[in-house]
Design an enzyme around this catalytic site. Structure first.
Site, PDB file in Angstrom:
ATOM      1  N   HIS A  54       3.122   1.672  -1.877  1.00 12.24           N
ATOM      2  CA  HIS A  54       2.976   1.020  -3.182  1.00 12.24           C
ATOM      3  C   HIS A  54       3.122   2.057  -4.288  1.00 12.24           C
ATOM      4  O   HIS A  54       2.798   3.234  -4.100  1.00 12.24           O
ATOM      5  CB  HIS A  54       1.608   0.367  -3.294  1.00 12.24           C
ATOM      6  CG  HIS A  54       1.415  -0.802  -2.389  1.00 12.24           C
ATOM      7  ND1 HIS A  54       0.425  -1.733  -2.610  1.00 12.24           N
ATOM      8  CD2 HIS A  54       2.070  -1.204  -1.269  1.00 12.24           C
ATOM      9  CE1 HIS A  54       0.477  -2.654  -1.657  1.00 12.24           C
ATOM     10  NE2 HIS A  54       1.470  -2.348  -0.830  1.00 12.24           N
ATOM     11  N   GLU A  56       1.422   2.699  -6.987  1.00 13.44           N
ATOM     12  CA  GLU A  56       0.191   3.398  -7.381  1.00 13.44           C
ATOM     13  C   GLU A  56      -0.161   4.501  -6.382  1.00 13.44           C
ATOM     14  O   GLU A  56      -0.526   5.608  -6.767  1.00 13.44           O
ATOM     15  CB  GLU A  56      -0.983   2.413  -7.489  1.00 13.44           C
ATOM     16  CG  GLU A  56      -0.771   1.272  -8.465  1.00 13.44           C
ATOM     17  CD  GLU A  56      -0.179   0.014  -7.839  1.00 13.44           C
ATOM     18  OE1 GLU A  56      -0.455  -1.073  -8.369  1.00 13.44           O
ATOM     19  OE2 GLU A  56       0.557   0.108  -6.836  1.00 13.44           O
ATOM     20  N   CYS A  83      -3.705  -3.807  -5.988  1.00 13.92           N
ATOM     21  CA  CYS A  83      -4.269  -4.545  -4.861  1.00 13.92           C
ATOM     22  C   CYS A  83      -5.532  -3.835  -4.362  1.00 13.92           C
ATOM     23  O   CYS A  83      -5.926  -2.797  -4.894  1.00 13.92           O
ATOM     24  CB  CYS A  83      -3.237  -4.635  -3.730  1.00 13.92           C
ATOM     25  SG  CYS A  83      -2.873  -3.040  -2.951  1.00 13.92           S
ATOM     26  N   CYS A  86      -4.739  -0.141  -3.189  1.00  8.04           N
ATOM     27  CA  CYS A  86      -4.497   0.775  -4.311  1.00  8.04           C
ATOM     28  C   CYS A  86      -5.753   0.981  -5.146  1.00  8.04           C
ATOM     29  O   CYS A  86      -6.034   2.093  -5.606  1.00  8.04           O
ATOM     30  CB  CYS A  86      -3.343   0.272  -5.164  1.00  8.04           C
ATOM     31  SG  CYS A  86      -1.761   0.354  -4.289  1.00  8.04           S
TER      32      CYS A  86
END
Length: 149
Positions: A54, A56, A83, A86
């Site tokens: 992801h 992040e 999410c 993260c």
């Protein structure tokens, strides 16, 4: 002026556009300290064949070689609400601020479905700022998924 949340979110949106062009889910993130860009990246889950890639997480990993353990003086900008995974990474790194564009109504963990960073039982509670360039951040995601249908 660089110390503007919209300015930095615009940079994150540039990353989201790169992700879009690479057929990745268009989410971008940037990491800022003292009004300076420290890192930028976008989702690469398909490219790396890694469900954990992801935006992040990839941005936080860029700071790891500096051996700076905690990131209280940093701000992370993400075009989509982080999410659970993260958010956990951001809390573990002691990020000072989380700024995001649009809510994630399916997996959001910073205010929409749940709000982990605001839970006072957590040992770190960063500042959260929502809805920066919300329209632009949600439009690129909508366009991407419309093309997939």
């Amino acid at each position: 002026m660089k110390n503007n949340d919209e300015y930095w979110m615009g940079i994150a949106l540039e990353e989201a556009k790169i992700a879009f062009s690479e057929d990745e889910i268009p989410i971008g993130a940037v990491l800022i300290k003292d009004d300076c860009l420290v890192g930028r990246n976008h989702n690469r889950t398909r490219q790396l064949q890694n469900p954990l890639a992801h935006a992040e997480k990839l941005v936080i990993e860029q700071i790891v070689p500096s051996k700076e353990k905690y990131l209280q003086k940093y701000t992370l900008y993400s075009t989509l609400e982080p999410c659970v995974m993260c958010t956990g990474i951001l809390l573990s790194s002691r990020i000072g601020r989380i700024v995001y564009g649009c809510d994630d109504q399916k997996a959001g963990a910073c205010g929409s479905i749940m709000n982990i960073p605001s839970d006072r039982q957590m040992n770190h509670n960063p500042e959260i700022k929502r809805y920066i360039l919300d329209k632009e951040c949600s439009e690129i995601l909508t366009k991407f998924f419309q093309l997939k249908r």
